[in-house]
Design an enzyme around this catalytic site. Structure first.
Site, short mmCIF file in Angstrom:
data_model
loop_
_atom_site.label_atom_id
_atom_site.label_comp_id
_atom_site.label_asym_id
_atom_site.label_seq_id
_atom_site.Cartn_x
_atom_site.Cartn_y
_atom_site.Cartn_z
N HIS A 132 13.27 15.72 13.89
CA HIS A 132 12.80 16.57 14.86
C HIS A 132 12.75 18.20 14.88
O HIS A 132 12.71 18.71 15.79
CB HIS A 132 13.44 16.03 16.13
CG HIS A 132 13.20 14.70 16.61
ND1 HIS A 132 13.54 13.62 15.98
CD2 HIS A 132 12.50 14.40 17.65
CE1 HIS A 132 13.10 12.38 16.62
NE2 HIS A 132 12.65 13.01 17.83
N GLY A 183 7.78 14.47 11.88
CA GLY A 183 7.67 12.99 12.14
C GLY A 183 7.33 12.77 13.73
O GLY A 183 7.09 11.76 14.42
N HIS A 266 4.40 5.03 18.17
CA HIS A 266 5.32 5.77 19.48
C HIS A 266 4.27 6.70 20.36
O HIS A 266 3.40 7.43 19.98
CB HIS A 266 6.13 6.80 18.93
CG HIS A 266 7.09 7.33 19.79
ND1 HIS A 266 6.86 8.64 20.33
CD2 HIS A 266 8.36 6.99 19.96
CE1 HIS A 266 8.05 9.13 21.03
NE2 HIS A 266 8.55 8.02 21.11
N GLU A 318 9.06 2.51 21.75
CA GLU A 318 8.44 3.22 22.73
C GLU A 318 7.06 3.58 22.49
O GLU A 318 6.85 4.72 22.48
CB GLU A 318 9.47 4.61 22.44
CG GLU A 318 10.67 4.41 22.58
CD GLU A 318 11.68 5.97 22.61
OE1 GLU A 318 12.47 5.76 23.80
OE2 GLU A 318 11.45 6.75 21.76
N GLU A 334 7.10 5.23 29.08
CA GLU A 334 7.88 6.15 29.25
C GLU A 334 7.25 7.43 30.14
O GLU A 334 6.21 7.61 29.96
CB GLU A 334 8.14 6.73 27.75
CG GLU A 334 9.34 8.09 27.90
CD GLU A 334 9.51 8.28 26.69
OE1 GLU A 334 9.45 7.57 25.50
OE2 GLU A 334 10.03 9.67 26.27
N CYS A 336 7.49 10.57 29.65
CA CYS A 336 6.91 11.77 28.89
C CYS A 336 5.55 11.13 28.13
O CYS A 336 4.42 11.85 28.11
CB CYS A 336 7.70 11.74 27.59
SG CYS A 336 9.39 12.73 27.86
N CYS A 402 14.77 13.55 27.51
CA CYS A 402 13.48 14.17 27.15
C CYS A 402 12.61 14.08 28.49
O CYS A 402 11.88 15.04 28.63
CB CYS A 402 12.66 13.32 25.82
SG CYS A 402 12.36 11.63 26.30
N CYS A 403 12.62 13.05 29.49
CA CYS A 403 11.74 12.94 30.20
C CYS A 403 11.78 13.70 31.50
O CYS A 403 11.18 14.36 32.00
CB CYS A 403 11.60 11.51 31.00
SG CYS A 403 11.27 10.12 29.61
O1 FUB Z 1 12.26 11.60 20.04
C1 FUB Z 1 12.20 12.66 21.15
C2 FUB Z 1 11.83 11.99 22.34
O2 FUB Z 1 12.92 11.20 22.89
C3 FUB Z 1 10.72 11.13 22.14
O3 FUB Z 1 9.32 11.68 22.84
C4 FUB Z 1 11.02 10.14 23.49
O4 FUB Z 1 10.19 8.87 23.48
C5 FUB Z 1 12.39 9.93 23.33
O5 FUB Z 1 12.65 8.94 22.27
ZN ZN Z 2 10.61 11.07 27.66
#
Ligand code: FUB
Ligand code: ZN
Length: 632
Positions: A132, A183, A266, A318, A334, A336, A402-403
């Site tokens: 990430h 990724g 995802h 996800e 989700e 996000c 994250c959300c």
């Molecule tokens: O991996 C980063 C964030 O965390 C993703 O966008 C979400 O789905 C959660 O897994």
């Molecule tokens: Zn999220």
């Protein structure tokens, strides 16, 4: 190829003064942003930037800090948008503190990632599939741009430019990551924003390079795993190389992006990638990217979109399940991902000028996005299921957070989605009261919107050019409109053309001209394609853009016992700031005769009452469903 000129208005050129949105945005400012700041401080995200955080071997949260910068960045971005529309010295100071922490954590060469700097310095850019780093970098870049545009300060912009420059070197010809990509897509769309903010073309080129590297053979993630000799961060004890189709689809690296045909894997990753592809298609006039976006859009909207605008039905990844696999109780959706869909839809509209993308944007925004936070702005959903057995409630925070800040940044930047400065004329995409400032033919023109949307479809717009001005005014005709819309100017009906889903009123505007758009809005019953198993034999109620659900608290029995009748018309009333729909139905009655019987279930008449889906789970736990059985 000349590109159509179409862009969002800058936040300072739009003011929102809307009965629906203003209180919600005030809650984000007063409650959500401070609440999130507290959680980030308590959770270690700020401490990590001081390199004071160490993993606790007994705490399984130790795997989360790899994307902590993204939490801080999204919070800074949300706060910056809030500062763009209203000054707040305390918030400004808190943002400055976070920016100073980020600047302090940046390395000599521009690198900025607390996890790798403090814990695994030798691992930098060696696990692009899982680690990430570029995802965090992308969020930092978005924050740097938003902070600069909101405050005029370059403190964070300078930091992220140095980092972007390092990434450009590392991912450029001869760099240590040549051919690589992240990724978790995100940096691609962020680099387009950085290009637009700075005018530096190499950021756009880098974005395109990352997009076009994706999915090309030899697969970068396999190569890096072989070089590293260990499974990735999320690889557990599994094989070093996970090259099966599903693993590649998970992060959309199964094929070059221009050849991708189905929304897979995802869902947040997918949305951020598709959003960047649309951005690049617009900036570069790239037909291949545009065609890929249009194909992927059709697949998503025709087979994988929840009625709430949620996406990503499969919790195990996800992400997307197969076509028409849209489970309600066990779905995922989700927050996000719905936000990512708003981003993509907005860019598709900018790319094509078609209002159909805004229909989806609006569906997501008013339903699957807004449901992500409680009415008081301090509790959140990560997944947004369309049914509950009574066990689901929002959480105060998440280890993987994250959300919540994603939702905050979207609501504080709502201004960007309401209007479009289109070369074809000022365009109203969302009906949100307030004013907007455009410029056409060297003349300034203000639009002032008033309405009770989303509860009522009557919209009034006052046009205020600085002097008489001929320009077509473009008003979106939403897909949910159940009857013919009408337009009047100064009380007289006017004919209008329809262009790509917009009513176009072309005339010479005088200061103070009053436009009234009437979009007939009634509660309607919606049924899904028969292949959507979770909605089979069921019906959902919707009024305007608002999808409703049935909650146990409003009804005389748990939701699975309710059956909507086919006879009566649903009736809407507005109470306590929300629409409610009432419809005649039946309720199953408990009966004697043992656990099982051969006769039919006894029923009696009842009234079934709904609330908007976004507002569910604010009154304690209970059963809920969007799709409710209907009498055969
Ligand atoms: O991996 C980063 C964030 O965390 C993703 O966008 C979400 O789905 C959660 O897994
Ligand atoms: Zn999220």
């Amino acid at each position: 190829m000349t590109q159509p000129h179409r862009s969002s208005l800058p936040i300072p050129d739009v003011a929102i003064a809307d009965e629906f949105w203003s209180p919600r945005r005030a809650t984000v400012r007063a409650k959500t942003i401070p609440h999130q700041e507290d959680r980030l401080r308590e959770g270690g995200q700020f401490a990590a930037l001081r390199f004071e955080w160490r993993p606790d071997p007994d705490d399984d949260r130790e795997r989360f800090p790899i994307f902590w910068e993204s939490d801080v960045a999204k919070w800074i971005e949300a706060a910056s948008y809030a500062l763009a529309s209203e000054s707040d010295p305390k918030l400004d100071a808190a943002v400055d503190e976070a920016v100073a922490l980020l600047a302090g954590a940046q390395q000599e060469d521009g690198y900025l990632n607390a996890y790798f700097t403090a814990i695994k310095p030798e691992g930098r850019f060696t696990d692009l599939r899982d680690a990430h780093e570029l995802y965090c970098a992308g969020h930092l870049i978005e924050a740097g741009v938003a902070h600069f545009q909101a405050t005029g300060k370059t403190s964070l912009l300078d930091v992220v430019r140095r980092y972007a420059d390092l990434i450009d070197r590392e991912f450029g010809p001869g760099g240590s990551c040549e051919g690589g990509y992240c990724g978790h897509q995100e940096i691609e769309l962020a680099l387009v924003k950085l290009f637009r903010a700075t005018g530096e073309r190499r950021y756009l080129d880098l974005s395109l390079r990352l997009i076009d590297n994706r999915g090309k053979a030899p697969f970068y993630f396999d190569e890096e795993a072989r070089r590293r000799g260990t499974p990735g961060y999320f690889g557990g004890q599994g094989a070093v190389v996970r090259s099966d189709k599903r693993s590649r689809e998970y992060n959309q690296s199964h094929a070059p992006v221009r050849e991708q045909t189905e929304a897979v894997g995802h869902s947040v990753r997918a949305m951020y990638q598709y959003a960047a592809m649309a951005d690049l298609a617009l900036e570069l006039g790239d037909a291949g990217l545009r065609e890929a976006c249009e194909r992927l859009w059709r697949d998503l909207v025709d087979t994988k979109l929840y009625i709430t605008g949620g996406i990503g039905a499969d919790p195990s990844i996800e992400g997307f399940g197969p076509a028409f696999h849209l489970p309600d109780k066990d779905g995922y959706a989700e927050t996000c991902a719905a936000i990512g869909l708003v981003f993509w839809a907005h860019r598709m509209m900018l790319l094509t000028g078609e209002s159909t993308y805004v229909d989806v944007l609006e569906r997501a925004l008013y339903n699957g996005v807004l449901s992500g936070a409680s009415a008081d702005g301090t509790k959140y959903f990560y997944g947004n299921p369309l049914a509950s057995d009574g066990s689901v409630e929002r959480s105060d925070w998440f280890d993987c957070a994250c959300c919540p800040p994603n939702l905050a940044r979207l609501l504080t930047s709502l201004e960007e989605y309401v209007y479009v400065a289109d070369e074809a004329g000022p365009t109203v995409n969302l009906y949100v009261a307030g004013w907007a400032r455009f410029e056409y033919g060297g003349k300034r023109v203000l639009l002032n919107q008033e309405s009770a949307y989303p509860w009522d479809g009557d919209v009034r717009i006052t046009v205020e050019p600085e002097a008489a001005l001929r320009v077509p005014l473009r008003l979106r005709l939403p897909e949910w409109t159940s009857a013919e819309p009408s337009v009047t100017v100064n009380g007289a009906a006017v004919p209008f053309a329809v262009d790509r889903g917009y009513a176009v009123v072309d005339r010479t505007w005088e200061p103070g001209d009053r436009v009234a758009l009437s979009l007939p809005m009634h509660p309607v019953a919606v049924r899904a394609d028969a292949r959507v198993g979770a909605a089979h034999g069921k019906v959902a109620l919707q009024k305007g853009p608002i999808v409703h659900c049935v909650e146990e608290v409003d009804n005389e029995a748990p939701v699975p016992h309710l059956v909507i009748g086919r006879g009566g018309e649903p009736v809407a009333e507005h109470r306590d700031g929300l629409d409610r729909i009432t419809v005649a139905g039946l309720v199953d009655e408990p009966a004697d005769g043992g656990l099982y019987r051969t006769g039919s279930t006894p029923v009696r008449p009842t009234e079934i009452r709904t609330v908007p889906y976004f507002a569910w789970a604010n009154r304690g736990k209970g059963t809920m469903a969007v799709w409710v059985r209907e009498t055969p």
